[in-house]
Motif scaffolding. Structure first.
Motif, PDB file in Angstrom:
ATOM      1  N   TRP A 129     -26.099  -8.960  54.027  1.00 58.26           N
ATOM      2  CA  TRP A 129     -25.671  -7.561  54.030  1.00 58.26           C
ATOM      3  C   TRP A 129     -26.820  -6.611  53.742  1.00 58.26           C
ATOM      4  CZ3 TRP A 129     -21.261  -9.220  50.303  1.00 58.26           C
ATOM      5  CH2 TRP A 129     -20.281  -9.926  51.028  1.00 58.26           C
ATOM      6  N   ASP A 130     -28.031  -7.155  53.561  1.00 58.72           N
ATOM      7  CA  ASP A 130     -29.208  -6.350  53.225  1.00 58.72           C
ATOM      8  C   ASP A 130     -28.868  -5.389  52.083  1.00 58.72           C
ATOM      9  OD1 ASP A 130     -31.874  -5.651  53.438  1.00 58.72           O
ATOM     10  OD2 ASP A 130     -31.461  -4.014  54.847  1.00 58.72           O
ATOM     11  N   ASP A 131     -28.265  -5.951  51.046  1.00 59.80           N
ATOM     12  CA  ASP A 131     -27.786  -5.159  49.917  1.00 59.80           C
ATOM     13  C   ASP A 131     -28.093  -5.919  48.634  1.00 59.80           C
ATOM     14  OD1 ASP A 131     -26.402  -3.741  47.987  1.00 59.80           O
ATOM     15  OD2 ASP A 131     -24.500  -3.741  49.068  1.00 59.80           O
ATOM     16  N   LYS A 132     -29.142  -5.532  47.955  1.00 62.39           N
ATOM     17  CA  LYS A 132     -29.558  -6.231  46.730  1.00 62.39           C
ATOM     18  C   LYS A 132     -28.614  -5.954  45.560  1.00 62.39           C
ATOM     19  CE  LYS A 132     -32.872  -7.961  48.966  1.00 62.39           C
ATOM     20  NZ  LYS A 132     -32.525  -9.137  49.700  1.00 62.39           N
ATOM     21  N   GLN A 133     -27.650  -5.038  45.749  1.00 67.39           N
ATOM     22  CA  GLN A 133     -26.684  -4.734  44.699  1.00 67.39           C
ATOM     23  C   GLN A 133     -25.494  -5.694  44.709  1.00 67.39           C
ATOM     24  OE1 GLN A 133     -27.511  -2.428  42.385  1.00 67.39           O
ATOM     25  NE2 GLN A 133     -29.383  -2.326  43.573  1.00 67.39           N
ATOM     26  N   VAL A 134     -25.426  -6.581  45.707  1.00 65.74           N
ATOM     27  CA  VAL A 134     -24.340  -7.562  45.758  1.00 65.74           C
ATOM     28  C   VAL A 134     -24.471  -8.479  44.555  1.00 65.74           C
ATOM     29  CG1 VAL A 134     -23.388  -9.517  47.045  1.00 65.74           C
ATOM     30  CG2 VAL A 134     -24.149  -7.478  48.267  1.00 65.74           C
ATOM     31  N   ASN A 135     -23.356  -8.690  43.876  1.00 64.80           N
ATOM     32  CA  ASN A 135     -23.345  -9.582  42.723  1.00 64.80           C
ATOM     33  C   ASN A 135     -21.998 -10.303  42.682  1.00 64.80           C
ATOM     34  OD1 ASN A 135     -21.490  -7.701  41.685  1.00 64.80           O
ATOM     35  ND2 ASN A 135     -23.081  -6.621  40.552  1.00 64.80           N
TER      36      ASN A 135
END
Length: 114
Positions: free
Chosen positions: A77-83
């Motif tokens: 998702w090119d989203d480093k905020q995914v956790n």
């Protein structure tokens, strides 16, 4: 126990996991998701489902843990905020276990750890 999908009976175990991974398709996934209380499968749901299926079917039955799913989805998702919290919003009962159930995979026998 079984799911009924488009007039076909899909056999499951006592916990609702498919007995035969080859019985799975997107319609089966939607029925399982509804049974789990997931009303709609978004693209992010499908990304997790497809990742879990790919790992299991093309990587010697590997069933990734939460840490690995988070890492792959951050890149997908090119989203480093995914956790983990992001994934629990998709699969509230447990992204790795409930995600695998919706993906038509066997119940994980993994015992925690990394």
């Amino acid at each position: 126990m079984a799911y009924e999908v488009n007039g076909k009976t899909i056999e499951i175990d006592k916990n609702g996991y498919l007995l035969n991974v080859d019985d799975w398709n997107e319609e089966v996934a939607k029925v399982i998701a509804a049974q789990e209380g997931i009303e709609e499968l978004t693209q992010r749901h499908w990304d997790v489902i497809n990742y879990l299926r790919d790992e299991y079917l093309n990587n010697a039955g590997k069933q990734p843990n939460m840490r690995n799913i988070v890492k792959v989805m951050q890149n997908t998702w090119d989203d480093k905020q995914v956790n983990a919290k992001s994934l629990y919003e998709l699969f509230p009962k447990s992204p790795d276990k409930e995600g695998s159930k919706v993906a038509g995979l066997p119940e994980s026998r993994r015992k925690g750890g990394y």
